[in-house]
Structures are given as C-alpha cells and as structure tokens.
Motif scaffolding. Structure first.
Motif, PDB file in Angstrom:
ATOM      1  N   TRP A  59      66.037  40.653  28.956  1.00 17.42           N
ATOM      2  CA  TRP A  59      66.418  40.973  27.579  1.00 17.42           C
ATOM      3  C   TRP A  59      67.012  39.734  26.914  1.00 17.42           C
ATOM      4  O   TRP A  59      67.512  38.839  27.586  1.00 17.42           O
ATOM      5  N   GLN A  60      66.951  39.722  25.580  1.00 19.15           N
ATOM      6  CA  GLN A  60      67.624  38.670  24.840  1.00 19.15           C
ATOM      7  C   GLN A  60      68.272  39.261  23.594  1.00 19.15           C
ATOM      8  O   GLN A  60      67.831  40.283  23.070  1.00 19.15           O
ATOM      9  N   LEU A  61      69.351  38.612  23.152  1.00 19.58           N
ATOM     10  CA  LEU A  61      70.022  39.023  21.924  1.00 19.58           C
ATOM     11  C   LEU A  61      69.193  38.542  20.747  1.00 19.58           C
ATOM     12  O   LEU A  61      69.042  37.343  20.529  1.00 19.58           O
ATOM     13  N   GLN A  62      68.637  39.488  19.999  1.00 20.37           N
ATOM     14  CA  GLN A  62      67.796  39.126  18.857  1.00 20.37           C
ATOM     15  C   GLN A  62      68.617  38.841  17.607  1.00 20.37           C
ATOM     16  O   GLN A  62      68.309  37.927  16.843  1.00 20.37           O
ATOM     17  N   ALA A  63      69.687  39.642  17.386  1.00 18.55           N
ATOM     18  CA  ALA A  63      70.459  39.478  16.161  1.00 18.55           C
ATOM     19  C   ALA A  63      71.838  40.094  16.318  1.00 18.55           C
ATOM     20  O   ALA A  63      72.051  40.986  17.140  1.00 18.55           O
ATOM     21  N   GLU A  64      72.775  39.600  15.494  1.00 18.70           N
ATOM     22  CA  GLU A  64      74.109  40.181  15.385  1.00 18.70           C
ATOM     23  C   GLU A  64      74.524  40.127  13.924  1.00 18.70           C
ATOM     24  O   GLU A  64      74.374  39.101  13.263  1.00 18.70           O
ATOM     25  N   PHE A  65      75.028  41.250  13.398  1.00 17.01           N
ATOM     26  CA  PHE A  65      75.445  41.295  11.998  1.00 17.01           C
ATOM     27  C   PHE A  65      76.471  42.396  11.813  1.00 17.01           C
ATOM     28  O   PHE A  65      76.695  43.217  12.692  1.00 17.01           O
ATOM     29  N   GLN A  66      77.126  42.397  10.644  1.00 26.11           N
ATOM     30  CA  GLN A  66      78.096  43.422  10.300  1.00 26.11           C
ATOM     31  C   GLN A  66      77.454  44.452   9.370  1.00 26.11           C
ATOM     32  O   GLN A  66      76.510  44.134   8.627  1.00 26.11           O
ATOM     33  N   ASN A  67      77.982  45.663   9.386  1.00 29.62           N
ATOM     34  CA  ASN A  67      77.411  46.741   8.584  1.00 29.62           C
ATOM     35  C   ASN A  67      77.924  46.669   7.147  1.00 29.62           C
ATOM     36  O   ASN A  67      78.540  47.607   6.622  1.00 29.62           O
ATOM     37  N   VAL A  68      77.662  45.549   6.492  1.00 29.87           N
ATOM     38  CA  VAL A  68      78.061  45.334   5.106  1.00 29.87           C
ATOM     39  C   VAL A  68      76.882  44.763   4.332  1.00 29.87           C
ATOM     40  O   VAL A  68      75.956  44.195   4.914  1.00 29.87           O
ATOM     41  N   SER A  69      76.941  44.934   3.014  1.00 33.10           N
ATOM     42  CA  SER A  69      75.851  44.454   2.157  1.00 33.10           C
ATOM     43  C   SER A  69      76.177  43.162   1.436  1.00 33.10           C
ATOM     44  O   SER A  69      75.280  42.466   0.969  1.00 33.10           O
ATOM     45  N   HIS A  70      77.478  42.833   1.321  1.00 27.50           N
ATOM     46  CA  HIS A  70      77.888  41.658   0.572  1.00 27.50           C
ATOM     47  C   HIS A  70      78.733  40.737   1.462  1.00 27.50           C
ATOM     48  O   HIS A  70      79.544  41.207   2.264  1.00 27.50           O
ATOM     49  N   ALA A  71      78.559  39.445   1.277  1.00 30.11           N
ATOM     50  CA  ALA A  71      79.208  38.466   2.146  1.00 30.11           C
ATOM     51  C   ALA A  71      80.728  38.551   2.078  1.00 30.11           C
ATOM     52  O   ALA A  71      81.417  38.364   3.085  1.00 30.11           O
TER      53      ALA A  71
ATOM     54  N   LEU B 285      87.757  50.864   6.740  1.00 27.21           N
ATOM     55  CA  LEU B 285      87.221  50.188   5.559  1.00 27.21           C
ATOM     56  C   LEU B 285      86.000  50.942   5.023  1.00 27.21           C
ATOM     57  O   LEU B 285      85.039  51.156   5.758  1.00 27.21           O
ATOM     58  N   PRO B 286      86.009  51.341   3.750  1.00 24.50           N
ATOM     59  CA  PRO B 286      84.945  52.196   3.215  1.00 24.50           C
ATOM     60  C   PRO B 286      83.559  51.567   3.232  1.00 24.50           C
ATOM     61  O   PRO B 286      82.562  52.253   3.482  1.00 24.50           O
ATOM     62  N   TYR B 287      83.446  50.254   2.971  1.00 23.20           N
ATOM     63  CA  TYR B 287      82.115  49.670   2.889  1.00 23.20           C
ATOM     64  C   TYR B 287      81.476  49.490   4.262  1.00 23.20           C
ATOM     65  O   TYR B 287      80.264  49.354   4.370  1.00 23.20           O
TER      66      TYR B 287
ATOM     67  N   GLU C   6      71.640  52.138   0.863  1.00 31.01           N
ATOM     68  CA  GLU C   6      72.936  52.674   1.232  1.00 31.01           C
ATOM     69  C   GLU C   6      73.001  54.151   0.853  1.00 31.01           C
ATOM     70  O   GLU C   6      72.591  54.530  -0.242  1.00 31.01           O
ATOM     71  N   PHE C   7      73.540  54.965   1.763  1.00 31.84           N
ATOM     72  CA  PHE C   7      73.635  56.396   1.532  1.00 31.84           C
ATOM     73  C   PHE C   7      74.966  56.723   0.847  1.00 31.84           C
ATOM     74  O   PHE C   7      75.919  57.178   1.460  1.00 31.84           O
ATOM     75  N   ILE C   8      75.000  56.485  -0.448  1.00 31.95           N
ATOM     76  CA  ILE C   8      76.188  56.783  -1.240  1.00 31.95           C
ATOM     77  C   ILE C   8      75.755  57.149  -2.650  1.00 31.95           C
ATOM     78  O   ILE C   8      74.814  56.559  -3.189  1.00 31.95           O
TER      79      ILE C   8
ATOM     80  N   ASP D 147      82.416  57.785   2.361  1.00 37.17           N
ATOM     81  CA  ASP D 147      82.882  58.753   3.345  1.00 37.17           C
ATOM     82  C   ASP D 147      82.750  58.177   4.745  1.00 37.17           C
ATOM     83  O   ASP D 147      81.840  57.382   5.023  1.00 37.17           O
ATOM     84  N   GLN D 148      83.674  58.554   5.649  1.00 40.89           N
ATOM     85  CA  GLN D 148      83.508  58.168   7.038  1.00 40.89           C
ATOM     86  C   GLN D 148      82.270  58.844   7.607  1.00 40.89           C
ATOM     87  O   GLN D 148      81.927  59.971   7.236  1.00 40.89           O
ATOM     88  N   VAL D 149      81.604  58.151   8.521  1.00 41.26           N
ATOM     89  CA  VAL D 149      80.399  58.692   9.155  1.00 41.26           C
ATOM     90  C   VAL D 149      80.747  59.125  10.571  1.00 41.26           C
ATOM     91  O   VAL D 149      81.235  58.329  11.368  1.00 41.26           O
ATOM     92  N   TYR D 150      80.487  60.403  10.880  1.00 47.28           N
ATOM     93  CA  TYR D 150      80.728  60.924  12.219  1.00 47.28           C
ATOM     94  C   TYR D 150      79.441  60.984  13.046  1.00 47.28           C
ATOM     95  O   TYR D 150      79.469  60.800  14.260  1.00 47.28           O
ATOM     96  N   ALA D 151      78.322  61.261  12.405  1.00 45.94           N
ATOM     97  CA  ALA D 151      77.047  61.377  13.133  1.00 45.94           C
ATOM     98  C   ALA D 151      75.893  61.191  12.158  1.00 45.94           C
ATOM     99  O   ALA D 151      76.012  61.513  10.973  1.00 45.94           O
ATOM    100  N   ILE D 152      74.780  60.655  12.674  1.00 46.41           N
ATOM    101  CA  ILE D 152      73.559  60.456  11.892  1.00 46.41           C
ATOM    102  C   ILE D 152      72.376  60.923  12.723  1.00 46.41           C
ATOM    103  O   ILE D 152      72.347  60.719  13.937  1.00 46.41           O
ATOM    104  N   SER D 153      71.392  61.531  12.067  1.00 46.96           N
ATOM    105  CA  SER D 153      70.165  61.921  12.772  1.00 46.96           C
ATOM    106  C   SER D 153      68.968  61.760  11.836  1.00 46.96           C
ATOM    107  O   SER D 153      68.974  62.265  10.709  1.00 46.96           O
TER     108      SER D 153
END
Length: 321
Positions: free
Chosen positions: A143-155, A191-193, A214-216, A223-229
């Motif tokens: 395996w290799q690490l393909q990418a790493e990022f934060q769950n944000v849309s703006h720098a 943090l909301p974003y 973005e689901f907003i 809103d805080q996210v508890y689960a996604i399907s």
C-alpha cells in the motif's frame, strides 16, 4: 421470545458483518479482534491481539480480495489482516500491513473498491483524512499513501485546531469505467466547517482530491455529523444520501453528471426527527429503497419514500426489555 444468536465476549464494543452475513468480527477495548462463525453457531472461533489500545472501528474488505479485515485504534494505528489457510481447522489470521503515520486517534475507516483499484480512507480526530491505495491486487501488503487533506473547503479554515469525537465516511459504488473515486466525509467536532459533510472526488487531471459539494442549506448553521450512508443505486437518475446529526436524519438527492465539470446539485428532500437522542447508525437495503436508523433511544426505525416522493416511517422495532 427472541432467540439469542450471538453472545459476544466482554470488552467487544464494535463489530461488523462480512458481505454474505456468515461471519462477524468484533473489536475489543484491549485491542483484540474476535471472529464469530455461523458454522460454529456464531461461537468465537478466532481471537488475536491486534493493537495495544482500544479498537475504534473494523471493516471487512471487498469479497473479491478474500477474507480481509481492517481496523483502527485510538493510538492512531490502522492494521490490515488476511485469513490464510484452506479450511477452518488450519486457518489463521496474518498481518498484511500496519499503517502508523500519526499519534492522533483514527475515528473511522472505509474501503473503496474503485475502478482504479482498492482504496482505504481514514478519518482522524484532528479533522484530517488520509487515502491509501493498494499497489498490487495480489499483494495486500503493498500500500501507499495517496493523499492527505483536511475536511475543509477554504485554505483559511485549515489553521483552526480541530478536535473531533466521531467521524463518518461513505463511498460511492463504482458503476462505470469513467467514474472517478468519490466519497463523503463529515465530523462531529468543535468546528462547524469541519463538521459539514462534503463530497470528495479524485481529479485525475490534477491528481488530487477536491471537495465538490457541501451538505448544508444556505442560512442554516452547520450541524455535527454522527453517521453517513450512501444508498446503492440500481438505476435512479440521482443519488440518495442519508446524514444523521444533532438535528435529526436528513435525506438528500444528489445529481451527478460525469459528462460535465459542474458541481453536483444537492437537494434536501426530507428530515426525520422520530428518534429520541442521537442517531448512530444508518443502513440502506440492497436496492436503496429503505433506510434503517438506530440510536441511543434503543429503537430501529425504517423509512421509505412513497410514490409522491414523501418519506415516511413505515416500522419501529423496539427492545422487549
């Protein structure tokens, strides 16, 4: 009177069924993995020490790769295990790989069986996501690490310090050779974003992951996210996504056009508030027609859309105790 099928051992606090429903894996507080098999009437047939800290989540790999389990822990490690042997008497589980790139707790992991190959995405308590890809389908240790990022849309949002309690990931199933790998990610953090669930898609041209939606709802607080399907799609012209948060469970229509570069169109079509308290688990049936929800009120509720597109509760399963 309900009949007990499985009695798990003390300390097992997370579990997952394999794809055919004949085996269950459980993760315990002491870092052990337990396997329960139906030929043994769901007795614990295997147990081994996988980690030195509590297991947070474990998932089975796609069946075409054999019996494979990935699990993640509070110490920031992820391990991958493969069953080896020709019969149940000679079988044993061997370590294929151990990913340890951080001391930050891993909150969720999910396999994505994409046309471009098998991937594993992990969500961390600091709001980061890491995507690993399998280099050789015949070598589960490569395996290799393909990418790493934060769950944000703006720098500018990346400079805030995120602390998350839970995270949830849901992959979109590949349906054709031109579809790019796509998944949704959301957090329950301070943090909301970071919390806002986002669709992440791999851009082949630029060789990086990009948030496409973005689901907003405009004007509403995040809103805080508890689960996604992500619902299976057997022919709908749109995708169905279920997201559980502190305000209830919402159903979204997502229109994806692989032939254009336009952002997906998101529409919230329903919100359920039938549960008392948090909703922890969302599961679609195989056709993506019925959604099952469960939470800390001890009930399982089933939801369906009628012919007019109105979502309704069709059944409630309650504990007899």
């Amino acid at each position: 009177m309900a009949k007990t099928l499985i009695s798990t051992v003390d300390g097992v606090h997370c579990n997952a069924w394999n794809h055919c429903g004949e085996r269950m894996a459980g993760g315990s507080l002491d870092g052990c993995i337990h396997i329960f098999d139906s030929p043994s009437q769901f007795a614990c047939t295997f147990k081994w020490k996988a980690h030195n800290s509590s297991i947070v989540k474990l998932v089975w790999g796609p069946p075409e790769y054999g019996d494979v389990i990935a699990c993640c822990c509070m110490d920031g490690t992820i391990s991958l295990w493969e069953e080896a042997g020709e019969d149940i008497e000679s079988c044993k589980w061997k370590l294929c790989n151990r990913f340890q790139d951080s001391s930050v707790p891993v909150l969720d992991i999910q396999f994505g069986n994409c046309v471009s190959g098998l991937k594993l995405v992990a969500a961390y308590a600091d709001g980061h996501a890491k995507v690993y890809e399998l280099l050789d389908p015949l070598e589960l240790k490569r395996w290799q690490l393909q990418a790493e990022f934060q769950n944000v849309s703006h720098a500018v949002e990346r400079f805030e310090k995120c602390s998350s309690l839970t995270a949830s990931i849901a992959w979109k199933s590949s349906t054709n050779s031109t579809q790019q790998p796509t998944f949704i990610l959301g957090f329950n953090s301070n943090l909301p974003y970071f919390n806002v669930a986002k669709i992440w898609e791999f851009m082949e041209v630029h060789q990086h992951w990009h948030p496409t939606a973005e689901f907003i709802v405009p004007g509403e607080d995040a809103d805080q996210v508890y689960a996604i399907s992500w619902a299976p799609n057997i022919g709908r012209p749109y995708e169905l996504i279920a997201i559980a948060g502190s305000k209830g469970v919402s159903i979204w229509h997502v229109e994806l056009d692989p032939n254009t570069n336009e952002r997906p169109k998101l529409t919230r079509v329903a919100t359920f508030t039938g549960h008392v308290g948090e909703v922890w688990q969302l599961d679609w049936d195989m056709g993506g027609m019925t959604l099952a929800t469960s939470g800390n009120d001890g009930t399982v509720r089933l939801w369906q859309s009628n012919t007019n597109g109105v979502w309704q509760e069709v059944a409630v399963i309650e504990s007899s105790q």
